[in-house]
Design a protein around this motif. Structure first.
Motif, PDB file in Angstrom:
ATOM      1  N   THR A 192      -1.536   9.304  -0.715  1.00 58.73           N
ATOM      2  CA  THR A 192      -0.385   8.494  -0.228  1.00 58.73           C
ATOM      3  C   THR A 192       0.691   8.877   0.724  1.00 58.73           C
ATOM      4  O   THR A 192       1.060   8.366   1.608  1.00 58.73           O
TER       5      THR A 192
ATOM      6  N   VAL B  58      -1.176   2.819  -4.795  1.00 62.74           N
ATOM      7  CA  VAL B  58      -1.961   3.800  -5.063  1.00 62.74           C
ATOM      8  C   VAL B  58      -1.725   4.681  -6.412  1.00 62.74           C
ATOM      9  O   VAL B  58      -2.449   5.235  -7.097  1.00 62.74           O
ATOM     10  N   ALA B  59      -0.528   4.580  -6.475  1.00 60.48           N
ATOM     11  CA  ALA B  59       0.117   5.555  -7.610  1.00 60.48           C
ATOM     12  C   ALA B  59      -0.494   5.544  -9.149  1.00 60.48           C
ATOM     13  O   ALA B  59      -0.785   6.394  -9.604  1.00 60.48           O
TER      14      ALA B  59
ATOM     15  N   ARG C 276      -6.988   6.560   4.984  1.00 52.88           N
ATOM     16  CA  ARG C 276      -5.459   6.164   4.637  1.00 52.88           C
ATOM     17  C   ARG C 276      -4.657   6.672   5.857  1.00 52.88           C
ATOM     18  O   ARG C 276      -3.670   5.781   6.125  1.00 52.88           O
TER      19      ARG C 276
ATOM     20  N   SER D 274      -4.182   6.809  -9.031  1.00 51.55           N
ATOM     21  CA  SER D 274      -4.395   8.330  -8.731  1.00 51.55           C
ATOM     22  C   SER D 274      -5.288   9.053  -9.876  1.00 51.55           C
ATOM     23  O   SER D 274      -6.107   9.659  -9.580  1.00 51.55           O
TER      24      SER D 274
ATOM     25  N   TRP E 277      -1.743  13.931  -0.909  1.00 50.96           N
ATOM     26  CA  TRP E 277      -1.942  13.267   0.376  1.00 50.96           C
ATOM     27  C   TRP E 277      -2.780  12.020   0.925  1.00 50.96           C
ATOM     28  O   TRP E 277      -2.728  11.388   1.987  1.00 50.96           O
TER      29      TRP E 277
ATOM     30  N   ASP F 179       0.854  -1.174  -0.079  1.00 49.45           N
ATOM     31  CA  ASP F 179      -0.045  -0.120   0.118  1.00 49.45           C
ATOM     32  C   ASP F 179       0.749   1.264  -0.019  1.00 49.45           C
ATOM     33  O   ASP F 179       0.227   2.441  -0.104  1.00 49.45           O
ATOM     34  N   THR F 180       2.093   1.235   0.016  1.00 45.47           N
ATOM     35  CA  THR F 180       3.065   2.384  -0.276  1.00 45.47           C
ATOM     36  C   THR F 180       3.091   2.892  -1.463  1.00 45.47           C
ATOM     37  O   THR F 180       3.351   3.932  -1.750  1.00 45.47           O
ATOM     38  N   THR F 181       2.992   1.615  -2.425  1.00 42.31           N
ATOM     39  CA  THR F 181       2.863   2.048  -4.136  1.00 42.31           C
ATOM     40  C   THR F 181       1.927   1.761  -4.821  1.00 42.31           C
ATOM     41  O   THR F 181       1.765   2.293  -6.101  1.00 42.31           O
TER      42      THR F 181
ATOM     43  N   CYS G 137     -11.564   2.840   3.093  1.00 42.38           N
ATOM     44  CA  CYS G 137     -10.864   3.504   1.965  1.00 42.38           C
ATOM     45  C   CYS G 137     -11.529   3.066   0.711  1.00 42.38           C
ATOM     46  O   CYS G 137     -11.852   3.943  -0.226  1.00 42.38           O
TER      47      CYS G 137
ATOM     48  N   TYR H 186      -0.789   8.079   4.215  1.00 42.77           N
ATOM     49  CA  TYR H 186      -0.383   6.815   4.674  1.00 42.77           C
ATOM     50  C   TYR H 186       1.142   6.903   5.094  1.00 42.77           C
ATOM     51  O   TYR H 186       1.461   6.280   6.335  1.00 42.77           O
ATOM     52  N   LEU H 187       2.067   7.436   4.442  1.00 43.71           N
ATOM     53  CA  LEU H 187       3.304   7.075   4.709  1.00 43.71           C
ATOM     54  C   LEU H 187       3.723   8.150   6.073  1.00 43.71           C
ATOM     55  O   LEU H 187       4.595   7.659   6.687  1.00 43.71           O
TER      56      LEU H 187
END
Length: 462
Positions: free
Chosen positions: A62, A40-41, A116, A44, A60, A36-38, A103, A65-66
């Protein structure tokens, strides 16, 4: 000797099944939080269109979440010591599943950002626990193999995010980027309840002032790293000073209270833990920070489609998965030092190979050999660093050490993302120069990891 509830004699066939089933539950949970860190990109643009989101709101989705994932890791590691890492891990996984469902049902970008953040907090509760639990499940003669798989999942989760996100968005809808987590978490929960060994936890107090100082300091620092493009430079500078003051206060506090500290000073007195922490900071920075520049270069500069770009980097995840068991056995036999040096050196070589594609302007498909070497590096490097770090601390401080190790890796990764973003934004008029500088910098960071690996202990007893 392996300790923990539900763990019997090493010669038992049932024990082997229990240990590896418990590891599978840990890896499934760890996979989804890094995915889930990547993931979503790629989705988008669809999110922006469907929810009528502005650029800041989309960012935000992404960044929130970070931020929520990175900041509470120190506290989460200590909570594992106090309340039992199994309980904290499963509670975090439950929260992650619920937040993922929310989400997927979010009616607006504001609600999506909020959910998120909740998802990131749940991920932070989970992330430090696998290292502690792997130490409990496996003896020193098998820990390398287990942590090799953990490291492979760590890198594969981030690298497979864009590919899986693209497939789900194209075939179904952007909401499935989040909803796919729910069945994965439920399956891992059932396995974890049955196979992860539990304990009573420790009768220790939680350092609330230290928790407040570390959370506030890391929160301001990570926010500044993520928000610098949208905030005046004076605000970012003030945030940097405030973060430094808060974290300095945290360090002073930790030195005064001794073993009950969130980050016990005794852990940092271990040469093995210090060297492994520097090396994993290098590894985490490179693996996470290079993902976006590589994808941008392959698509925006060289004209590949999202699926083609993902396929170019697929050898990384595939080779890492295939090679990690053998790499783990090597760590079990030889100790952490030699494999770590080889893994970090191969990481440097992979960056040089990918960087040459940029500098020479050859076919983007020549990135495949670099991705293949990166896969070997991922298979070899993660396990010995984790083995060395966790073998260098007492069992009573395992949760705190795991939280510190995870925090160092994650904050380094966020820093790397911020720095590479600044380089790419600063030299937008000359893509070849900007991408060349990014890969040159990442290579230097990887080489610093080689230097740190040389200082690791030769054996992993502990």
């Amino acid at each position: 000797m392996v300790g923990g509830a539900g763990v019997g004699l090493r010669g038992s066939g049932e024990l082997v099944t229990n240990r590896w089933a418990g590891l599978a539950a840990l890896l499934a949970g760890f996979f989804v939080i890094l995915l889930d860190t990547t993931i979503v990109a790629v989705a988008s643009p669809r999110i922006q269109e469907d929810l009528q989101a502005g650029v800041a709101g989309l960012f935000w989705v992404t960044a929130g979440y970070l931020l929520a994932f990175s900041v509470p890791l120190l506290v989460a590691g200590r909570l594992g010591d106090r309340y039992d890492p199994k309980r904290v891990f499963l509670a975090g996984m439950t929260g992650f599943a619920v937040a993922s469902a929310l989400c997927g049902l979010a009616p607006s970008v504001g609600w999506l950002v909020l959910f998120r953040v909740v998802q990131g907090l749940a991920a932070a509760a989970m992330a430090p626990q696998p290292l502690t639990l792997i130490r409990r499940l496996f003896g020193a003669d098998e820990r390398g193999r287990a942590l090799g798989l953990w490291g492979t999942v760590a890198s594969a989760g981030a690298l497979l995010g864009p590919l899986l996100g693209g497939l789900l968005t194209a075939a179904l809808d952007w909401r499935w980027v989040f909803l796919v987590n729910v069945p994965l978490c439920c399956a891992a929960l059932l396995m974890g309840l049955r196979w992860i060994p539990g304990s009573r936890g420790q009768n220790t107090s939680l350092d609330l002032p230290g928790a407040l100082l570390s959370t506030a300091g890391l929160g301001v620092l990570v926010w500044a790293l993520l928000a610098w493009r949208d905030v005046p430079a004076s605000v970012i500078a003030a945030a940097g000073v405030l973060a430094a003051v808060l974290l300095a206060g945290f360090v002073v506090r930790e030195r005064r209270i001794g073993p009950a500290a969130l980050a016990p000073p005794a852990v940092f007195r271990s040469v093995g833990f210090r060297a492994a922490s520097v090396a994993v900071a290098s590894l985490g920075t490179v693996v996470i920070a290079m993902a976006l520049p590589t994808m941008l270069y392959l698509q925006d500069v060289r004209g590949l489609g999202p699926l083609e770009a993902a396929l170019v980097m697929t050898p990384d995840a595939v080779i890492a998965a295939l090679a990690s068991p053998a790499a783990g056995r090597w760590v079990d036999r030889a100790g952490p030092r030699r494999p770590a040096i080889v893994g970090m050196a191969l990481l440097s070589v992979s960056l040089l190979l990918i960087g040459l594609v940029v500098v020479l302007g050859v076919s983007p498909w020549w990135t495949v050999p670099g991705a293949a070497v990166l896969g070997i590096a991922n298979a070899v490097a993660w396990s010995p660093l984790s083995v060395a770090a966790m073998a260098s601390v007492d069992a009573a401080a395992a949760g705190a050490a795991s939280g510190m190790f995870s925090t160092i890796r994650q904050v380094a990764a966020v820093t790397g993302v911020a720095v590479t973003g600044a380089i790419l934004a600063g030299w937008r008029a000359s893509p070849t120069v900007s991408f060349s500088v990014v890969f040159a910098l990442m290579t230097l960071i990887a080489m610093a990891g080689v230097a740190a690996a040389i200082r690791l202990p030769r054996t992993s007893a502990g």
